[in-house]
Design a protein around this motif. Structure first.
Motif, PDB file in Angstrom:
ATOM      1  N   TYR A 114       0.809  -1.213   0.000  1.00  0.00           N
ATOM      2  CA  TYR A 114       0.000   0.000   0.000  1.00  0.00           C
ATOM      3  C   TYR A 114       0.850   1.274   0.000  1.00  0.00           C
ATOM      4  O   TYR A 114       0.307   2.368   0.043  1.00  0.00           O
ATOM      5  CB  TYR A 114      -0.926   0.002   1.220  1.00  0.00           C
ATOM      6  N   ARG A 115       2.149   1.142  -0.028  1.00  0.00           N
ATOM      7  CA  ARG A 115       3.022   2.311  -0.070  1.00  0.00           C
ATOM      8  C   ARG A 115       3.129   2.812  -1.498  1.00  0.00           C
ATOM      9  O   ARG A 115       3.264   2.035  -2.434  1.00  0.00           O
ATOM     10  CB  ARG A 115       4.419   1.954   0.461  1.00  0.00           C
ATOM     11  N   ASN A 116       3.051   4.128  -1.666  1.00  0.00           N
ATOM     12  CA  ASN A 116       3.200   4.715  -2.993  1.00  0.00           C
ATOM     13  C   ASN A 116       4.633   4.474  -3.468  1.00  0.00           C
ATOM     14  O   ASN A 116       5.586   4.943  -2.840  1.00  0.00           O
ATOM     15  CB  ASN A 116       2.915   6.214  -2.927  1.00  0.00           C
ATOM     16  N   PRO A 117       4.813   3.740  -4.574  1.00  0.00           N
ATOM     17  CA  PRO A 117       6.179   3.411  -5.001  1.00  0.00           C
ATOM     18  C   PRO A 117       6.873   4.546  -5.743  1.00  0.00           C
ATOM     19  O   PRO A 117       8.054   4.438  -6.063  1.00  0.00           O
ATOM     20  CB  PRO A 117       5.948   2.217  -5.937  1.00  0.00           C
ATOM     21  N   ALA A 118       6.145   5.612  -6.035  1.00  0.00           N
ATOM     22  CA  ALA A 118       6.731   6.695  -6.811  1.00  0.00           C
ATOM     23  C   ALA A 118       7.637   7.541  -5.924  1.00  0.00           C
ATOM     24  O   ALA A 118       7.786   7.310  -4.722  1.00  0.00           O
ATOM     25  CB  ALA A 118       5.629   7.553  -7.415  1.00  0.00           C
ATOM     26  N   TYR A 119       8.231   8.540  -6.515  1.00  0.00           N
ATOM     27  CA  TYR A 119       9.105   9.431  -5.764  1.00  0.00           C
ATOM     28  C   TYR A 119       8.284  10.217  -4.747  1.00  0.00           C
ATOM     29  O   TYR A 119       7.077  10.419  -4.884  1.00  0.00           O
ATOM     30  CB  TYR A 119       9.838  10.377  -6.702  1.00  0.00           C
ATOM     31  N   SER A 120       8.968  10.667  -3.716  1.00  0.00           N
ATOM     32  CA  SER A 120       8.376  11.544  -2.711  1.00  0.00           C
ATOM     33  C   SER A 120       8.926  12.943  -2.887  1.00  0.00           C
ATOM     34  O   SER A 120      10.088  13.119  -3.280  1.00  0.00           O
ATOM     35  CB  SER A 120       8.694  11.039  -1.298  1.00  0.00           C
ATOM     36  N   ALA A 121       8.105  13.930  -2.602  1.00  0.00           N
ATOM     37  CA  ALA A 121       8.561  15.322  -2.633  1.00  0.00           C
ATOM     38  C   ALA A 121       9.148  15.660  -1.265  1.00  0.00           C
ATOM     39  O   ALA A 121       8.436  15.757  -0.273  1.00  0.00           O
ATOM     40  CB  ALA A 121       7.405  16.255  -2.963  1.00  0.00           C
ATOM     41  N   LEU A 122      10.467  15.776  -1.199  1.00  0.00           N
ATOM     42  CA  LEU A 122      11.166  16.023   0.057  1.00  0.00           C
ATOM     43  C   LEU A 122      12.162  17.160  -0.116  1.00  0.00           C
ATOM     44  O   LEU A 122      12.617  17.441  -1.226  1.00  0.00           O
ATOM     45  CB  LEU A 122      11.908  14.761   0.512  1.00  0.00           C
ATOM     46  N   SER A 123      12.477  17.789   0.983  1.00  0.00           N
ATOM     47  CA  SER A 123      13.483  18.845   0.960  1.00  0.00           C
ATOM     48  C   SER A 123      14.835  18.237   1.319  1.00  0.00           C
ATOM     49  O   SER A 123      15.027  17.766   2.444  1.00  0.00           O
ATOM     50  CB  SER A 123      13.119  19.948   1.952  1.00  0.00           C
ATOM     51  N   LEU A 124      15.760  18.230   0.382  1.00  0.00           N
ATOM     52  CA  LEU A 124      17.096  17.720   0.671  1.00  0.00           C
ATOM     53  C   LEU A 124      17.814  18.590   1.700  1.00  0.00           C
ATOM     54  O   LEU A 124      18.740  18.133   2.364  1.00  0.00           O
ATOM     55  CB  LEU A 124      17.921  17.629  -0.605  1.00  0.00           C
ATOM     56  N   THR A 125      17.369  19.822   1.838  1.00  0.00           N
ATOM     57  CA  THR A 125      17.957  20.689   2.858  1.00  0.00           C
ATOM     58  C   THR A 125      17.624  20.176   4.255  1.00  0.00           C
ATOM     59  O   THR A 125      18.430  20.305   5.185  1.00  0.00           O
ATOM     60  CB  THR A 125      17.433  22.131   2.690  1.00  0.00           C
ATOM     61  N   ASP A 126      16.437  19.567   4.410  1.00  0.00           N
ATOM     62  CA  ASP A 126      15.992  19.096   5.718  1.00  0.00           C
ATOM     63  C   ASP A 126      16.182  17.597   5.905  1.00  0.00           C
ATOM     64  O   ASP A 126      16.248  17.127   7.047  1.00  0.00           O
ATOM     65  CB  ASP A 126      14.512  19.437   5.914  1.00  0.00           C
ATOM     66  N   LEU A 127      16.251  16.845   4.817  1.00  0.00           N
ATOM     67  CA  LEU A 127      16.347  15.388   4.915  1.00  0.00           C
ATOM     68  C   LEU A 127      17.764  14.971   5.313  1.00  0.00           C
ATOM     69  O   LEU A 127      18.735  15.323   4.631  1.00  0.00           O
ATOM     70  CB  LEU A 127      15.992  14.757   3.562  1.00  0.00           C
ATOM     71  N   PRO A 128      17.914  14.222   6.401  1.00  0.00           N
ATOM     72  CA  PRO A 128      19.252  13.709   6.729  1.00  0.00           C
ATOM     73  C   PRO A 128      19.729  12.755   5.630  1.00  0.00           C
ATOM     74  O   PRO A 128      19.116  11.711   5.400  1.00  0.00           O
ATOM     75  CB  PRO A 128      19.029  12.969   8.060  1.00  0.00           C
ATOM     76  N   HIS A 129      20.789  13.122   4.940  1.00  0.00           N
ATOM     77  CA  HIS A 129      21.268  12.289   3.842  1.00  0.00           C
ATOM     78  C   HIS A 129      22.734  12.624   3.576  1.00  0.00           C
ATOM     79  O   HIS A 129      23.280  13.609   4.094  1.00  0.00           O
ATOM     80  CB  HIS A 129      20.451  12.518   2.572  1.00  0.00           C
ATOM     81  N   ARG A 130      23.346  11.820   2.721  1.00  0.00           N
ATOM     82  CA  ARG A 130      24.730  12.060   2.318  1.00  0.00           C
ATOM     83  C   ARG A 130      24.833  11.807   0.822  1.00  0.00           C
ATOM     84  O   ARG A 130      24.420  10.752   0.322  1.00  0.00           O
ATOM     85  CB  ARG A 130      25.669  11.114   3.079  1.00  0.00           C
ATOM     86  N   ARG A 131      25.378  12.791   0.101  1.00  0.00           N
ATOM     87  CA  ARG A 131      25.578  12.612  -1.334  1.00  0.00           C
ATOM     88  C   ARG A 131      26.790  11.697  -1.554  1.00  0.00           C
ATOM     89  O   ARG A 131      27.832  11.884  -0.935  1.00  0.00           O
ATOM     90  CB  ARG A 131      25.834  13.950  -2.020  1.00  0.00           C
ATOM     91  N   LEU A 132      26.620  10.762  -2.473  1.00  0.00           N
ATOM     92  CA  LEU A 132      27.707   9.829  -2.776  1.00  0.00           C
ATOM     93  C   LEU A 132      28.386  10.144  -4.098  1.00  0.00           C
ATOM     94  O   LEU A 132      29.353   9.474  -4.473  1.00  0.00           O
ATOM     95  CB  LEU A 132      27.164   8.393  -2.781  1.00  0.00           C
ATOM     96  N   ALA A 133      27.890  11.167  -4.806  1.00  0.00           N
ATOM     97  CA  ALA A 133      28.491  11.602  -6.077  1.00  0.00           C
ATOM     98  C   ALA A 133      28.045  13.028  -6.325  1.00  0.00           C
ATOM     99  O   ALA A 133      27.175  13.555  -5.628  1.00  0.00           O
ATOM    100  CB  ALA A 133      28.069  10.686  -7.219  1.00  0.00           C
ATOM    101  N   GLU A 134      28.646  13.645  -7.313  1.00  0.00           N
ATOM    102  CA  GLU A 134      28.198  14.965  -7.731  1.00  0.00           C
ATOM    103  C   GLU A 134      26.936  14.807  -8.590  1.00  0.00           C
ATOM    104  O   GLU A 134      26.757  13.795  -9.271  1.00  0.00           O
ATOM    105  CB  GLU A 134      29.285  15.664  -8.539  1.00  0.00           C
ATOM    106  N   PRO A 135      26.007  15.787  -8.560  1.00  0.00           N
ATOM    107  CA  PRO A 135      24.828  15.695  -9.420  1.00  0.00           C
ATOM    108  C   PRO A 135      25.210  15.606 -10.896  1.00  0.00           C
ATOM    109  O   PRO A 135      26.206  16.191 -11.336  1.00  0.00           O
ATOM    110  CB  PRO A 135      24.078  16.994  -9.124  1.00  0.00           C
ATOM    111  N   ALA A 136      24.411  14.862 -11.650  1.00  0.00           N
ATOM    112  CA  ALA A 136      24.630  14.706 -13.086  1.00  0.00           C
ATOM    113  C   ALA A 136      23.359  15.077 -13.833  1.00  0.00           C
ATOM    114  O   ALA A 136      22.247  14.840 -13.338  1.00  0.00           O
ATOM    115  CB  ALA A 136      25.026  13.263 -13.411  1.00  0.00           C
ATOM    116  N   MET A 137      23.532  15.666 -15.013  1.00  0.00           N
ATOM    117  CA  MET A 137      22.373  15.961 -15.848  1.00  0.00           C
ATOM    118  C   MET A 137      21.885  14.669 -16.479  1.00  0.00           C
ATOM    119  O   MET A 137      22.657  13.925 -17.091  1.00  0.00           O
ATOM    120  CB  MET A 137      22.742  16.962 -16.938  1.00  0.00           C
TER     121      MET A 137
END
Length: 601
Positions: free
Chosen positions: A460-483
């Motif tokens: 019953y969980r929505n499998p699509a992406y969630s709208a979240l703020s990366l500024t507030d979400l505890p996370h760690r980038r593992l690479a530089e953003p890519a186009m």
């Protein structure tokens, strides 16, 4: 020559017959002859109060009491004059003196009780009425008032006893029967339903009885019977705001939101200061118009970018089509910029109604037409007089295409726009980055929580992406953003792959998700970003959690693919890809690109 007694009798005859001028003249002549005649002073004081001169009445009656203070009626009428003069705090003492001077009479103690009640002295009120009951134990009205006083004093048991005695003595005292039923319901015994049913049988036109029994049925969970009872109450008393509110609440709980809104409004029409109805109505209306509309309107960067692009594109007298009216802001900007006519469509009926009002409030109703339709239901020659010169839309979500942008724009370009029409926004560039986010990954997918297997909930969980703020979400980038992709939004993508990229892993960790955002190109010059460091704040970022996590180390390359599936963009990790194509100039046509983001986002 008439005696004083004869003259006084004649004056009182004039007084009781309503010949007040004649009575006043005779009272005056008597007082000229006998200035301290107490009955004359008293009667002239009563006449003065009747003529609207309470202060003169007070002086005259006090003069009479000074001469003879043993007459109870002097004190009673002095209390009436004091009440007429607004000197309420002085009344109880005067009435108490009257009650003590007279032979034991229940009515005088009742009057004293009412005076205390008017002054808000519940304890003194209770004492006065209890004294009255000692003198007249079967006076149902005194019992009723005593019961109300006990309720005000926070003694509901005594109130119930008094109401029950009053109802037993005088079954026609419907207010005590109603009150007794209410108190029985408060104490949770079964007598309330029995009393109310009997009351309805005896007085079928008593709206309050139907209302109270309906409220009791509502508390018992008998919702259909409760609704019928409230409707009957409203048939008898259409101005019953509480009944309108109760029916609205029943509608809300049954998810009949339209009728609920209408009934909350009826309640407020009857009682404009009905706080509960006001708050519940606002709550329902907020469900009809999602809260993100307000954050969107507060996004000044988004508003300014659209304003600049629209004002650049609009020429005097041109025809503008907008998809997704919302509150009507972009349509108003187009009209103010000089468009000859603006046609805007909105699927939500409440929003369409609000937008029409907003357009009228701002004086553009003659140039802006709000259609409560899907854009693919609009027809040239029926809804639009001819094809439009400009298309404006803001049916974009945090993942760009999740609000039906692609099919809506494709239809508009084919059926509603002139060849070569301007489309705003013109294009978008998507960026993505792999992230480690263990706090949210624990429930994406859902497995074990606190040692319990909750995996059944995963379906019953929505499998699509969630709208979240990366500024507030505890996370760690593992690479530089890519186009990952570039879109011409006048020629949006069809279902299938839309872009690929390869992430150069820069830090060790576990990839739980891929976050992506976009640069929105309103035209070839005006661009805003929805990235974590971008100007726009209401779109947030799309975070797509992976079905299976990937452990990575620095130097790894992680290929990813973006697809347009079921009306939204989906990112997944793929097998290694061939070397990416080189960078090129910005274009407004679909083109699969890869690259690095230097400082955007």
């Amino acid at each position: 020559m008439a005696t004083v007694e004869e003259a006084l009798l004649l004056a009182v005859d004039h007084h009781t017959a309503g010949r007040l001028a004649e009575a006043e003249t005779l009272y005056g002549r008597i007082l000229d002859a006998v200035p301290d005649q107490p009955d004359t002073l008293h009667f002239l004081g009563v006449l003065s109060a009747q003529c609207g001169y309470p202060n003169r009445a007070i002086a005259l009656i006090r003069h009479a009491i000074a001469v003879n203070g043993t007459v109870p009626d002097y004190h009673t009428n002095l209390a009436n004059a004091l009440r007429a003069a607004g000197r309420l705090t002085e009344v109880p003492a005067v009435l108490r003196r009257a009650a003590l001077l007279a032979p034991p009479e229940a009515r005088r103690w009742s009057h004293l009780g009412m005076a205390h009640r008017q002054n808000g002295d519940a304890a003194a009120t209770r004492r006065a009425f209890e004294t009255a009951l000692l003198l007249a134990p079967t006076d149902a009205q005194v019992l009723h008032t005593l019961a109300l006083t006990c309720e005000a004093l926070g003694d509901p048991r005594a109130a119930l006893a008094a109401h029950s005695r009053a109802a037993a003595i005088s079954p026609s005292l419907l207010s005590s029967r109603l009150a007794a039923a209410t108190l029985h319901a408060r104490f949770g015994d079964g007598a309330a339903d029995r009393i109310l049913s009997a009351l309805i049988a005896d007085a079928p036109d008593l709206a309050a009885a139907h209302h109270n029994r309906a409220a009791l049925l509502q508390e018992q969970g008998r919702m259909a019977e409760a609704a019928a009872g409230f409707r009957t109450a409203l048939t008898l008393e259409p101005a019953d705001a509480d009944a309108w509110y109760a029916l609205a609440t029943l509608d809300k709980e049954a998810q009949r939101l339209g009728p609920a809104v209408a009934r909350y409004r009826r309640a407020l029409a009857v009682r404009p200061d009905f706080e509960e109805a006001h708050l519940d109505l606002r709550f329902l209306q907020s469900r009809e118009i999602p809260s993100w509309h307000f954050t969107m309107l507060a996004d000044s960067a988004r508003n300014e970018a659209y304003r600049r692009a629209i004002e650049k594109a609009v020429t005097p007298g041109c025809r503008v089509l907008e998809i997704g009216t919302g509150a009507g802001l972009l349509a108003l900007i187009a009209a103010r910029a000089g468009a000859g006519e603006v046609h805007t469509c909105e699927l939500s009926a409440p929003l369409a109604a609000v937008a029409r009002g907003v357009v009228a409030d701002n004086g553009y109703a003659n140039r802006v037409t709000v259609h409560h339709k899907r854009s693919n239901e609009l027809r040239v020659g029926a809804d639009l007089p001819d094809r439009a010169d400009i298309l404006v839309s803001e049916i974009l979500d945090s993942g760009l295409l999740g609000e039906g942008h692609a099919p809506s724009v494709r239809h508009a370009v084919a059926e509603l726009l002139k060849p070569g029409a301007t489309v705003i926004p013109a294009a978008a560039t998507l960026w993505a980055v792999p992230i480690e986010a263990p706090s949210l990954a624990a429930t994406h997918p859902i497995r074990s929580v606190c040692g319990f297997d909750l995996s059944r909930l995963e379906a019953y969980r929505n499998p699509a992406y969630s709208a979240l703020s990366l500024t507030d979400l505890p996370h760690r980038r593992l690479a530089e953003p890519a186009m990952v992709a570039r879109f011409d939004l006048a020629n949006p993508p069809l279902p299938g792959p839309v872009g690929d990229c390869t992430f150069a892993i820069a830090a060790p960790g576990t990839v739980h998700a891929v976050a992506f955002w976009y640069d929105l190109h309103l035209d070839a010059e005006i661009t805003v970003s929805t990235g974590p460091k971008g100007e726009c704040r209401h779109w947030l970022q799309a975070v797509q959690f992976l079905d299976r996590t990937v452990d990575v180390t620095p130097g790894d390359t992680l290929p990813a693919r973006m697809r347009y599936v079921a009306g939204r963009l989906v990112v997944s990790i793929t097998s290694p890809l061939p070397p990416p194509a080189g960078e090129g100039d910005f274009q407004l046509t679909p083109r699969l690109r890869t690259g690095r983001l230097s400082d955007s986002g």
